[in-house]
Structure formats: structure tokens, C-alpha cells
Design an enzyme around this catalytic site. Structure first.
Site, PDB file in Angstrom:
ATOM      1  N   GLY A  79      -4.389  -3.931  -3.896  1.00 54.29           N
ATOM      2  CA  GLY A  79      -5.474  -2.673  -3.843  1.00 54.29           C
ATOM      3  C   GLY A  79      -4.601  -1.859  -4.518  1.00 54.29           C
ATOM      4  O   GLY A  79      -4.464  -1.121  -3.594  1.00 54.29           O
ATOM      5  N   HIS A  80      -4.900  -1.286  -6.212  1.00 48.72           N
ATOM      6  CA  HIS A  80      -4.035  -0.319  -6.457  1.00 48.72           C
ATOM      7  C   HIS A  80      -4.973   0.557  -6.785  1.00 48.72           C
ATOM      8  O   HIS A  80      -5.525   0.550  -7.631  1.00 48.72           O
ATOM      9  CB  HIS A  80      -3.170  -1.111  -7.190  1.00 48.72           C
ATOM     10  N   THR A  81      -4.529   1.597  -5.870  1.00 49.04           N
ATOM     11  CA  THR A  81      -5.391   3.044  -6.186  1.00 49.04           C
ATOM     12  C   THR A  81      -5.483   4.484  -7.153  1.00 49.04           C
ATOM     13  O   THR A  81      -4.042   4.014  -6.892  1.00 49.04           O
ATOM     14  CB  THR A  81      -6.419   3.440  -5.411  1.00 49.04           C
ATOM     15  N   GLN A  93       1.649  -6.021  -3.639  1.00 46.58           N
ATOM     16  CA  GLN A  93       2.340  -6.058  -1.693  1.00 46.58           C
ATOM     17  C   GLN A  93       3.530  -5.356  -1.582  1.00 46.58           C
ATOM     18  O   GLN A  93       3.876  -4.750  -2.311  1.00 46.58           O
ATOM     19  CB  GLN A  93       2.797  -7.578  -1.647  1.00 46.58           C
ATOM     20  N   LYS A 111       1.914   2.016  -5.292  1.00 46.21           N
ATOM     21  CA  LYS A 111       2.134   1.615  -6.150  1.00 46.21           C
ATOM     22  C   LYS A 111       1.602   1.958  -7.882  1.00 46.21           C
ATOM     23  O   LYS A 111       2.081   2.456  -8.242  1.00 46.21           O
ATOM     24  CB  LYS A 111       2.245   0.301  -6.339  1.00 46.21           C
ATOM     25  N   ARG A 154       2.231 -29.218  -6.396  1.00 49.07           N
ATOM     26  CA  ARG A 154       2.066 -29.833  -8.469  1.00 49.07           C
ATOM     27  C   ARG A 154       0.928 -29.800  -8.059  1.00 49.07           C
ATOM     28  O   ARG A 154       0.342 -31.077  -8.430  1.00 49.07           O
ATOM     29  CB  ARG A 154       3.044 -30.547  -8.459  1.00 49.07           C
ATOM     30  N   ASP A 163       0.824  -1.221  -0.324  1.00 46.41           N
ATOM     31  CA  ASP A 163      -0.300  -0.203   0.195  1.00 46.41           C
ATOM     32  C   ASP A 163       0.635   1.300   0.158  1.00 46.41           C
ATOM     33  O   ASP A 163       0.796   2.241   0.266  1.00 46.41           O
ATOM     34  CB  ASP A 163      -0.325  -0.131   0.760  1.00 46.41           C
ATOM     35  N   GLU A 164       1.961   1.285  -1.168  1.00 47.97           N
ATOM     36  CA  GLU A 164       2.675   2.393  -0.706  1.00 47.97           C
ATOM     37  C   GLU A 164       2.792   3.457  -1.838  1.00 47.97           C
ATOM     38  O   GLU A 164       2.786   4.646  -1.370  1.00 47.97           O
ATOM     39  CB  GLU A 164       4.407   2.380  -0.821  1.00 47.97           C
ATOM     40  N   LYS A 168      -0.680   4.166  -7.932  1.00 51.81           N
ATOM     41  CA  LYS A 168      -0.770   5.530  -8.509  1.00 51.81           C
ATOM     42  C   LYS A 168       0.889   6.159  -9.583  1.00 51.81           C
ATOM     43  O   LYS A 168       0.984   6.236 -10.797  1.00 51.81           O
ATOM     44  CB  LYS A 168      -0.420   6.017  -7.615  1.00 51.81           C
ATOM     45  N   LEU A 207       4.202  12.417   0.759  1.00 53.48           N
ATOM     46  CA  LEU A 207       4.751  13.275   2.264  1.00 53.48           C
ATOM     47  C   LEU A 207       3.829  14.637   2.504  1.00 53.48           C
ATOM     48  O   LEU A 207       4.223  14.766   3.727  1.00 53.48           O
ATOM     49  CB  LEU A 207       5.604  14.659   0.791  1.00 53.48           C
TER      50      LEU A 207
HETATM   51  P1  GDP Z   1      -0.416   0.294  -3.708  1.00 50.35           P
HETATM   52  O1  GDP Z   1      -1.371  -0.905  -2.747  1.00 50.35           O
HETATM   53  O2  GDP Z   1       0.548   0.698  -3.604  1.00 50.35           O
HETATM   54  O3  GDP Z   1      -1.348   0.626  -5.007  1.00 50.35           O
HETATM   55  O4  GDP Z   1      -1.562   1.490  -2.663  1.00 50.35           O
HETATM   56  P2  GDP Z   1      -2.653   1.130  -2.158  1.00 50.35           P
HETATM   57  O5  GDP Z   1      -3.565   1.875  -3.753  1.00 50.35           O
HETATM   58  O6  GDP Z   1      -2.998  -0.252  -1.291  1.00 50.35           O
HETATM   59  O7  GDP Z   1      -3.301   2.717  -0.674  1.00 50.35           O
HETATM   60  C1  GDP Z   1      -2.476   4.363  -1.255  1.00 50.35           C
HETATM   61  C2  GDP Z   1      -3.403   4.970  -0.991  1.00 50.35           C
HETATM   62  O8  GDP Z   1      -2.580   6.235  -0.663  1.00 50.35           O
HETATM   63  C3  GDP Z   1      -4.400   5.144  -2.147  1.00 50.35           C
HETATM   64  O9  GDP Z   1      -5.651   5.920  -1.395  1.00 50.35           O
HETATM   65  C4  GDP Z   1      -3.433   6.524  -2.940  1.00 50.35           C
HETATM   66  O10 GDP Z   1      -4.843   6.896  -3.691  1.00 50.35           O
HETATM   67  C5  GDP Z   1      -3.822   6.927  -2.029  1.00 50.35           C
HETATM   68  N1  GDP Z   1      -1.594   7.788  -1.980  1.00 50.35           N
HETATM   69  C6  GDP Z   1      -1.061   7.858  -3.301  1.00 50.35           C
HETATM   70  N2  GDP Z   1       0.297   8.545  -3.668  1.00 50.35           N
HETATM   71  C7  GDP Z   1      -0.567   9.702  -2.450  1.00 50.35           C
HETATM   72  C8  GDP Z   1       0.059  11.476  -2.230  1.00 50.35           C
HETATM   73  O11 GDP Z   1       1.272  11.232  -2.641  1.00 50.35           O
HETATM   74  N3  GDP Z   1      -1.024  11.904  -0.743  1.00 50.35           N
HETATM   75  C9  GDP Z   1      -1.565  11.294  -0.699  1.00 50.35           C
HETATM   76  N4  GDP Z   1      -2.718  11.766   0.435  1.00 50.35           N
HETATM   77  N5  GDP Z   1      -2.221   9.898  -0.633  1.00 50.35           N
HETATM   78  C10 GDP Z   1      -1.882   9.249  -1.755  1.00 50.35           C
HETATM   79  P1  IMO Z   2      -0.998  -4.488  -2.298  1.00 48.12           P
HETATM   80  O1  IMO Z   2      -0.759  -4.651  -3.178  1.00 48.12           O
HETATM   81  C1  IMO Z   2      -0.681  -4.545   2.230  1.00 48.12           C
HETATM   82  C2  IMO Z   2      -0.897  -8.801   3.556  1.00 48.12           C
HETATM   83  C3  IMO Z   2      -2.506  -9.238   4.060  1.00 48.12           C
HETATM   84  C4  IMO Z   2      -1.354 -10.423   5.643  1.00 48.12           C
HETATM   85  C5  IMO Z   2      -0.584 -10.888   4.694  1.00 48.12           C
HETATM   86  C6  IMO Z   2      -1.354 -12.144   3.618  1.00 48.12           C
HETATM   87  O2  IMO Z   2      -2.394  -3.440  -2.021  1.00 48.12           O
HETATM   88  O3  IMO Z   2       0.076  -3.430  -1.586  1.00 48.12           O
HETATM   89  P2  IMO Z   2      -2.445 -12.741   2.097  1.00 48.12           P
HETATM   90  O4  IMO Z   2      -4.184 -12.742   1.999  1.00 48.12           O
HETATM   91  O5  IMO Z   2      -1.736 -12.476   1.197  1.00 48.12           O
HETATM   92  O6  IMO Z   2      -2.429 -14.418   2.101  1.00 48.12           O
HETATM   93  O7  IMO Z   2      -2.172 -11.959   3.498  1.00 48.12           O
HETATM   94  O8  IMO Z   2      -0.581  -9.941   2.861  1.00 48.12           O
HETATM   95  N1  IMO Z   2      -1.505  -8.249   2.349  1.00 48.12           N
HETATM   96  C7  IMO Z   2      -1.330  -7.113   2.151  1.00 48.12           C
HETATM   97  N2  IMO Z   2      -0.840  -5.938   3.280  1.00 48.12           N
HETATM   98  N3  IMO Z   2      -0.706  -4.458   0.779  1.00 48.12           N
HETATM   99  C8  IMO Z   2      -1.789  -5.533   0.260  1.00 48.12           C
HETATM  100  O9  IMO Z   2      -1.577  -5.297  -1.031  1.00 48.12           O
HETATM  101  C9  IMO Z   2      -1.381  -6.662   0.502  1.00 48.12           C
HETATM  102  N4  IMO Z   2      -1.796  -7.758   0.152  1.00 48.12           N
HETATM  103  C10 IMO Z   2      -1.427  -9.319   1.069  1.00 48.12           C
HETATM  104  O10 IMO Z   2      -2.643  -8.126   5.170  1.00 48.12           O
HETATM  105  O11 IMO Z   2      -1.000  -9.274   6.333  1.00 48.12           O
HETATM  106 MG    MG Z   3      -2.534  -1.810  -1.667  1.00 45.29          MG
END
Ligand code: GDP
Ligand code: IMO
Ligand code: MG
Length: 429
Positions: A41-43, A225, A17, A144, A14-15, A19, A333
Site C-alpha cells: 500500500g503505497h501512499t 514491503q 516508498k 511449478r 511502510d517507510e 512518496k 522526521l
Molecule cells: P510505503 O508502503 O512505504 O509507500 O508507505 P505507506 O504509504 O504505507 O506509509 C507511509 C505513510 O506516511 C503514508 O501515509 C504517507 O503519506 C506518510 N508519509 C510519508 N512521508 C512522510 C513524512 O515525511 N511525514 C509524514 N508525517 N508522513 C509521511
Molecule cells: P508496503 O509495500 C508492511 C507484512 C504483513 C505480514 C507479512 C506477510 O506497503 O511497505 P503477506 O500478505 O505479504 O503474506 O504478509 O508481511 N506486509 C507488509 N507490512 N508493508 C507492506 O507493504 C507489507 N506487505 C506485507 O503485515 O506481517
Molecule cells: Mg505501505
């Protein structure tokens, strides 16, 4: 010159990615997913419009860009179908642009039942999985026993495999977990439907990547992840079941290491984690609440509240090393705006002594006490800033410190969720 870049998370996911991939797809011809599944879950936000992707690569919003799902991805055909329907509803053309490797393991309903039953049995020690059947599907692959996408197209072979695998898993579900089981005929019927969904999407992903390289096209590899969730190098056993590292891009797509020209590590300006497991810099105070609220830290897949804490530069250095990260994108940031002081973890102690965990596994990590350096915060909004010179000097100092502690150049800084909320420090393309 063709250039391929791996973009991956270097914390616990959830860093941001999605975006970053969407933003850089402007320069790419294809985007490839190589591991994970719909646990991701990539937003993406474009002019205020939000799209959340779980399986479809985050390049899909750019017309004409090819999207590839490599063999390393565990595929839930129903989840993919749902996502394609969602994108169709937004007027995004998917068919003809998305290709799925026939070697992807298929996630079946019994994997979901197993995932949930295991978590229930673990009680307090549960991993906190996304409940999508990811772990059991990878277990089937490695043992397997699993079904692959290609198997769906040979009905009698598929049925024979199902007879064995359903018998095995139903036994485990019923006898060991005391859980519901699945119906064999229903599984067979489901597989016919899956074959119909996937037939127009099949493609040789490895060959396609090779052809794109020959044609000097640019490719993005999109990690899911994060590094600390890697099955080998993460905080085991509180991890996911795939290799989330840059190295996984090759095995998970059928390419050689020579396809990777650059590794871009995406790092939040602080840290979050969803689910169980150690998190040395976790905050339980007002600062933690500030990060959760301003950062809107709720899971894009499960809606669960994310745990929040300070940036861990020690874990960051580890992630840089094991991924060969050559550039960083620091995201969110703007979420730090308004804090008086900001802390960065530079190392750990255990029972009062300096502690350098040899393996960053769950056991070692749970014993770490963070050592912090403290920096001055800023009170001006950085939200949506696109020029480094427009940032408060304290924010610039914070970014400089991340550069110094990680030993890696900053390519990008993200200052808001929208595609255009970025400071470009080095052109990735
Ligand atoms: P991913 O899984 O790495 O793609 O990240 P997620 O989508 O799960 O979570 C990142 C969240 O932060 C999403 O709601 C994005 O819309 C939001 N986001 C991404 N970059 C920024 C940023 O620089 N500032 C803010 N406020 N939100 C951001
Ligand atoms: P994105 O791509 C954050 C975490 C789960 C749990 C562990 C194992 O959006 O960054 P799983 O269902 O994969 O067996 O769960 O990994 N997890 C994530 N945490 N972002 C994700 O994906 C994740 N995908 C799995 O919360 O701790
Ligand atoms: Mg995510």
C-alpha cells in the site's frame, strides 16, 4: 547518461516508498515494480490529494511516464482492474502507459482462501498476513503448479492447468483446513475475464527495460514491503514470500545487475511493523502512542494499527549491507517533533551479554534486548521543512547520527506526506 535507481524499504515496510518514488519520478522515464503484489500500500499525496496504490507503480501520477509490472510481481487481475478504475476516476490515464509481464504468477481466489485458512489454523502464531493470497501464490510459482498471466490466453491449456490445480487446492482446503472450496467452472470463467482485462496491458518488460537503457532513459525500480520482510534475509518466518532486496529488482524484472546505478534505502525516522513477529525496539508507552498518532500509523492496505518503536540502527546496518544501499532517504522526521528525548538502538544483548545475531531471523531477533543511545529531542515543528538549515539543531544532530551509524550518506529527508515536503541533501538524479 541513463541512470537507474532502486528505491526500497529497509525496515518492515511502510517507510514512505510511494512518496519517494513519486517525488523522484520527476526525473524518470519509467517506474518498475519487481516483487510483491497488492499486499503493498503505497501512499502519494500531491497538493493535499491522497492516492493509495497497491499494484500500479508509483510513477503513474506523472504524465507520460511508463509504468512496468515485472515478472516478480504476483498479480491479482481483479485488484489491478479496481486500481485502474480508481485512477481513471481521478483522470489519470493508465492504458497505454502500463505494461504487465506475461510471466507474472496470477493470484486466484483459492490463494486467498488458503492464506486465510492457514492464518486461522496458526492461531496465536499467525504471521498476520494481509490476507491477499500472496504467500500461496508464490508457493504455487515455486512448486511449478501456478498459473501465469500468459497461460490465461490459451483457453484449453489454462483449463487443463486449472483442473489439476483446483483439484489439489480444494483437497487441501477441504480435508486439511476444513475450509470452503472453489468451483472449477467459476475459476475457468474468471480466467476468461482476467484475460480480457490483461490483454491490452501485456508487454515484454525485460525487453522494454533494455530498450529504455539503450535510449539513455532513467528508470526507477520500486520495492514493496521492506528488507526485514525479505523471505531469505528477514525475520523468518514472520516475513512476506518474496525477495524484497535490491537484488530482487533484477530477477523480478528480467534485467542484469549492471542496470542498477544507485540504491536508495528509505528508512523511517523510527520503526513500524504490521502483523506478528519480533520487534526489539517496540514501544508500549506514551512515546509509542505519540508515534502512532502523529505518524497516523494505520496500514494503507488493511487499515490495521501499525506497531511503533525506536529506530534500530543495528538492523539498519544489516539492511545497508545486504542491499548495497548507497544513499538514504529518512522519512517522517516531523513525527518526532515534541519528544523530549529520542533513542536509537545501536546493538543488542541477550541474557545480559552482547549479542550479535548471525541470522536476523525471527528466532534470534526474539531474543534481542536493545541497547540504546539517547539524544535530545526538539520542540519546534519540522513539518514541511525544505531546508536543512531550517531544522532545529537537535534534529540535524539526529540525522547526523543516522549517517554515522549507518555509514551511508543522506540523499533526502522527508518532513511531511506531500510530494514537496522534502529536504534534498544530494541529487539522486
Ligand atoms: P510505503 O508502503 O512505504 O509507500 O508507505 P505507506 O504509504 O504505507 O506509509 C507511509 C505513510 O506516511 C503514508 O501515509 C504517507 O503519506 C506518510 N508519509 C510519508 N512521508 C512522510 C513524512 O515525511 N511525514 C509524514 N508525517 N508522513 C509521511
Ligand atoms: P508496503 O509495500 C508492511 C507484512 C504483513 C505480514 C507479512 C506477510 O506497503 O511497505 P503477506 O500478505 O505479504 O503474506 O504478509 O508481511 N506486509 C507488509 N507490512 N508493508 C507492506 O507493504 C507489507 N506487505 C506485507 O503485515 O506481517
Ligand atoms: Mg505501505
Amino acid at each position: 547518461m541513463s541512470r537507474s535507481v532502486v528505491i526500497l524499504g529497509i525496515q518492515w515496510g511502510d517507510e514512505g516508498k510511494g512518496k519517494v518514488v513519486d517525488m523522484l519520478t520527476e526525473h524518470a522515464d519509467a517506474v518498475v515494480r519487481f516483487q510483491g503484489g497488492h499486499n503493498a500500500g503505497h501512499t502519494i499525496v500531491v497538493e493535499g490529494q491522497q492516492t493509495i496504490l497497491h499494484l500500479v507503480p508509483s510513477g503513474i501520477l506523472h504524465d507520460g511516464v511508463e509504468c512496468l509490472i515485472g515478472n516478480g510481481v504476483v498479480l491479482a487481475p481483479d485488484a489491478l482492474q479496481e486500481e485502474i478504475t480508481m485512477l481513471d476516476g481521478k483522470g489519470v490515464q493508465v492504458t497505454g502507459r502500463l505494461r504487465v509481464s506475461p510471466a507474472c504468477p496470477v493470484i486466484m481466489p483459492y490463494h486467498v482462501l488458503l492464506d486465510l485458512a492457514k492464518e486461522r489454523k496458526q492461531g496465536k502464531a499467525a504471521i498476520g498476513t494481509t490476507g491477499r493470497g500472496i504467500g500461496p501464490a508464490y508457493e504455487d510459482k515455486v512448486s511449478r503448479r501456478g498459473m501465469r498471466v500468459a497461460d490465461l490466453f490459451d483457453e484449453s491449456y489454462c483449463n487443463r492447468r486449472l483442473e489439476e490445480v483446483v483439484d489439489f487446492h480444494n483437497f487441501v482446503l477441504r480435508e486439511y483446513f476444513g475450509s470452503d472450496t472453489v468451483d472449477l467452472q467459476e475459476m475457468k470463467d474468471l480466467c476468461r475475464g482476467y484475460a480480457e482485462v490483461l490483454a491490452p496491458l501485456l508487454g515484454d518488460v525485460s525487453a522494454r527495460i533494455h530498450m529504455l537503457r539503450e535510449a539513455r532513459k532513467n528508470i526507477l525500480f520500486e520495492g514493496a514491503q521492506g528488507t526485514l520482510l525479505d523471505i531469505d534475509h528477514g525475520t523468518y518466518p514472520f516475513v512476506t514470500s518474496s525477495n524484497t532486496l535490491a537484488g530482487g529488482a533484477c530477477a523480478g524484472s528480467g534485467s542484469g545487475p549492471d542496470v542498477i546505478d544507485h540504491v536508495l534505502g528509505v528508512v523511517k525516522a523510527y520503526t513500524t511493523r504490521v502483523g506478528g513477529g519480533p520487534f526489539p525496539t517496540e514501544l508500549f508507552d506514551d512515546v509509542g502512542r505519540h508515534l502512532a498518532e502523529r505518524g497516523n500509523e494505520f496500514g494503507a492496505t488493511t487499515g490495521r494499527a501499525r506497531r511503533c518503536g525506536w529506530l534500530d540502527a543495528s538492523a539498519l546496518r544489516h539492511a545497508v549491507r545486504i542491499n548495497g544501499v548507497k544513499g538514504l532517504c529518512v522519512t517522517k522526521l516531523d513525527v518526532l517533533d515534541g519528544l523530549d528525548t529520542i533513542k536509537i538502538c545501536t546493538g543488542y544483548t541477550h541474557e545480559g551479554h552482547p549479542f550479535d545475531p548471525m541470522v536476523m531471523d525471527g528466532q534470534a531477533f526474539s531474543q534481542c534486548q536493545p541497547v540504546y543511545l539517547e539524544m535530545e529531542g526538539w520542540h519546534r515543528s519540522t513539518s514541511g521543512t525544505t531546508k536543512m538549515s531550517d531544522l532545529p539543531k537537535q534534529a540535524r544532530a539526529y540525522l547526523d547520527k543516522i549517517h554515522e551509524l549507518s555509514g551511508v550518506q543522506l540523499d533526502l529527508v522527508s518532513t511531511g506526506p506531500d510530494r514537496c515536503h522534502n529536504i534534498v541533501c544530494n541529487e539522486v538524479y
